[in-house]
Design a protein around this motif. Structure first.
Motif, PDB file in Angstrom:
ATOM      1  N   CYS A 190      -0.638   2.992   3.881  1.00 14.84           N
ATOM      2  CA  CYS A 190      -0.534   2.327   5.186  1.00 14.84           C
ATOM      3  C   CYS A 190       0.468   1.173   5.076  1.00 14.84           C
ATOM      4  CB  CYS A 190      -1.906   1.850   5.673  1.00 14.84           C
ATOM      5  SG  CYS A 190      -2.556   0.390   4.823  1.00 14.84           S
ATOM      6  N   CYS A 250      -5.923  -0.760  -1.831  1.00 21.55           N
ATOM      7  CA  CYS A 250      -5.729  -1.323  -0.492  1.00 21.55           C
ATOM      8  C   CYS A 250      -7.074  -1.555   0.199  1.00 21.55           C
ATOM      9  CB  CYS A 250      -4.892  -0.369   0.344  1.00 21.55           C
ATOM     10  SG  CYS A 250      -4.675  -0.910   2.051  1.00 21.55           S
ATOM     11  N   ALA A 277      -0.094  -2.040   4.932  1.00 22.37           N
ATOM     12  CA  ALA A 277      -0.634  -3.304   4.424  1.00 22.37           C
ATOM     13  C   ALA A 277       0.196  -3.812   3.245  1.00 22.37           C
ATOM     14  CB  ALA A 277      -2.079  -3.110   3.988  1.00 22.37           C
ATOM     15  N   CYS A 293       0.848  -1.188   0.000  1.00 29.20           N
ATOM     16  CA  CYS A 293       0.000   0.000   0.000  1.00 29.20           C
ATOM     17  C   CYS A 293       0.889   1.246   0.000  1.00 29.20           C
ATOM     18  CB  CYS A 293      -0.900   0.003   1.237  1.00 29.20           C
ATOM     19  SG  CYS A 293      -1.970   1.469   1.318  1.00 29.20           S
ATOM     20  N   ASP A 313      -7.593  -2.005   3.290  1.00 27.79           N
ATOM     21  CA  ASP A 313      -7.602  -1.378   4.620  1.00 27.79           C
ATOM     22  C   ASP A 313      -7.874   0.125   4.553  1.00 27.79           C
ATOM     23  OD1 ASP A 313      -7.008  -3.858   5.519  1.00 27.79           O
ATOM     24  OD2 ASP A 313      -4.910  -3.437   6.007  1.00 27.79           O
ATOM     25  N   CYS A 314      -7.311   0.792   3.536  1.00 25.93           N
ATOM     26  CA  CYS A 314      -7.404   2.256   3.531  1.00 25.93           C
ATOM     27  C   CYS A 314      -7.840   2.836   2.183  1.00 25.93           C
ATOM     28  CB  CYS A 314      -6.079   2.881   3.969  1.00 25.93           C
ATOM     29  SG  CYS A 314      -4.787   2.809   2.716  1.00 25.93           S
TER      30      CYS A 314
END
Ligand SMILES: [Zn+2]
Length: 397
Positions: free
Chosen positions: A14, A34, A16, A11, A36-37
Motif C-alpha cells: 500500500c 506495515c 504507507a 510498504c 495498515d495492511c
C-alpha cells in the motif's frame, strides 16, 4: 544513528510510509510489517546522498554503511562480509563455462550469509529499546540472531524445528540465546512462535524485520567489487524465504543507479525440487507463491514452504532477466562434494543447491565458454557434514 541516505520505510503493497524525518526513531528501528495492511516494509534510500566512490572499496559489510540504514558506529558487528570470491577453474573446465567464482559466505561469523542481515536487524532492535527479540527459522537465522543479541545483552528466543542441525541448536545456546525446539518442520516452529511466546517480542523473521534482506545487499557490492565492477553473466544463489534474492537484487540495482555497473546481471534462484514454491510460480508466470503442500528436502535450511518474500523474489528475478530453477537433493549433495573435492571450498547443503544450479545452467546451454558465473556458498559445510558424508556412503565410499 541512521545513515544520511536512509529515507525511511515503504510498504510493498500500500502507500504507507514511515519517514526518518517526522517519526519517532525508535518506531523506525523497531519496525515490523506495515501496520495498515500487514505487507512487508522495505528501507528506502536517497542514492543522490551517496558518493559512489565511498562504496567502491570496503573490507567488511559495514564499510559500506552509506547504503545501510545505520552508520557503522551504531552497528552490532563481528566483521561480517569481506568474504572471498574464490576462483574455481577446475569446475569451470569441467562444465565448459568461461569462469566460475564461488563467493564463500561460509566465512561469516556464524558460518552463514544471514549474518549480514541479522547484524543490521539486531542493531535495529537494540536501538529501538526492545526487551526481547525472536524468530522462527530452519536454524541459521536463529543462531545468527542469538550471536548478535549477545553483544547488546538483548534477550533472544529462537524457535527451530526438530530437524534443525545439531550445530545450530548448540550454538544458539552457546551465544546465550533461549531456544524452543518444535516437533515437526519450519511451519510448526512459525506457528509455535506466533501462539506460544506470550511475552512482548520483536519478530526478526525474514521480512517481519525490514532490515534482514537489506543487510544482504552488501553481497552484491562485494561480488562486483571483487570483479573490479565487471558484472558477471550469472549470479547463482539458493532461495528459501526470498530474502537473499531480494537483497542481492536490491544491491545490484543500487550499483546500476550509482553508475558502478551498466546493467543488472541475470540472477538465478535455485531451490530443492522437494520444496520449490518460488520456482513453481516462476515457471507458470505467477506473481505470488503458493504454500508448498508437502515440503521434503534434505536441505533443511531451504525447506521454507511459505516464503514471506516469495512475491518480492519473483519480481526481483524477473527484473534481472534471470530465472528460478530446481535441482534434486542428490544433485545438490553431489555438487557440494565436487566443489569441496576439487576446489577446496567447503560448500554447505544450501550452497550445494546453488552449485547444482550452475551444473544445470551449463548443461542446458544457458552458460557456455564465453560466460562468467558467480555462485554463492551461503553456509558452512561443517553445519551438516554428516549429510554430505552419508551421500558418499550411498556411493559405497
Ligand atoms: Zn501497507
Amino acid at each position: 544513528m541512521f545513515s544520511d541516505a536512509f529515507v525511511g520505510l515503504a510498504c510493498t503493497d500500500c502507500d504507507a510510509t514511515l519517514a526518518v524525518d517526522d517519526t519517532d526513531p525508535e518506531a523506525i528501528a523497531g519496525a515490523g510489517p506495515c501496520p495498515d495492511c500487514g505487507a512487508p516494509r522495505v528501507p528506502e534510500y536517497d542514492l543522490d546522498a551517496v558518493d559512489a566512490e565511498s562504496v567502491r572499496t570496503g573490507l567488511r559489510a559495514w564499510d559500506r554503511d552509506t547504503v545501510l540504514p545505520f552508520d557503522a558506529e551504531t552497528a552490532l558487528t563481528a566483521a561480517e562480509g569481506g568474504t572471498p570470491s574464490v576462483d574455481a577453474p577446475r569446475i569451470a573446465d569441467e562444465l565448459g563455462v568461461g569462469r566460475v567464482e564461488i563467493k564463500d559466505e561460509s566465512r561469516n561469523p556464524t558460518g552463514s550469509v544471514l549474518d549480514r542481515g541479522l547484524s543490521v536487524a539486531v542493531t535495529a532492535a537494540a536501538e529501538s529499546g526492545a526487551d526481547l527479540i525472536a524468530c522462527a527459522s530452519p536454524g541459521n537465522a536463529g543462531q545468527s540472531m542469538a550471536a548478535y543479541a549477545g553483544q547488546a545483552d538483548l534477550r533472544s528466543y529462537s524457535f527451530v524445528p526438530t530437524r534443525s542441525p545439531f550445530s545450530n541448536k548448540a550454538m544458539v545456546n552457546v551465544h546465550g540465546g533461549d531456544m524452543k525446539v518444535v516437533p515437526g518442520r519450519l511451519g510448526d516452529a512459525v506457528e509455535s512462535l506466533a501462539t506460544e511466546l506470550v511475552s512482548d517480542y520483536l519478530d526478526l523473521g525474514a521480512f517481519a524485520s525490514p532490515y534482514r534482506h537489506d543487510g544482504l545487499k552488501t553481497v552484491a557490492y562485494e561480488l562486483l567489487a571483487d570483479r573490479d565492477w565487471d558484472a558477471p553473466d550469472a549470479v547463482i544463489l539458493p532461495a528459501s524465504t526470498g530474502e537473499l534474492v531480494v537483497g542481492v537484487v536490491d544491491g545490484l540495482r543500487e550499483c546500476v543507479e550509482l553508475g558502478l555497473i551498466d546493467d543488472l546481471p541475470p540472477v538465478y534462484a535455485v531451490q530443492p525440487a522437494g520444496c520449490a514454491p518460488i520456482a513453481a510460480s516462476f515457471d507458470v508466470g505467477k506473481g505470488e507463491t503458493e504454500p508448498w503442500e508437502t515440503p521434503d528436502t534434505i536441505v533443511g535450511e531451504l525447506e521454507v514452504a511459505d516464503p514471506p518474500g516469495g512475491a518480492l523474489a519473483l519480481a526481483a528475478i524477473r527484473e534481472t532477466d534471470g530465472a528460478a530453477l530446481t535441482v534434486a537433493d542428490d544433485e545438490a549433495l553431489e555438487s557440494a562434494v565436487a566443489v569441496a573435492s576439487t576446489e577446496t571450498v567447503e560448500v554447505g547443503l544450501a550452497g550445494g543447491v546453488a552449485a547444482a544450479g550452475l551444473w544445470a545452467l551449463a548443461e542446458d546451454g544457458t552458460l557456455g565458454a564465453d560466460d562468467e558465473a558467480v555462485v554463492l556458498n551461503t553456509e558452512a559445510a561443517t553445519k551438516a557434514p554428516d549429510v554430505l558424508r552419508s551421500h558418499l556412503m550411498g556411493q559405497g565410499v
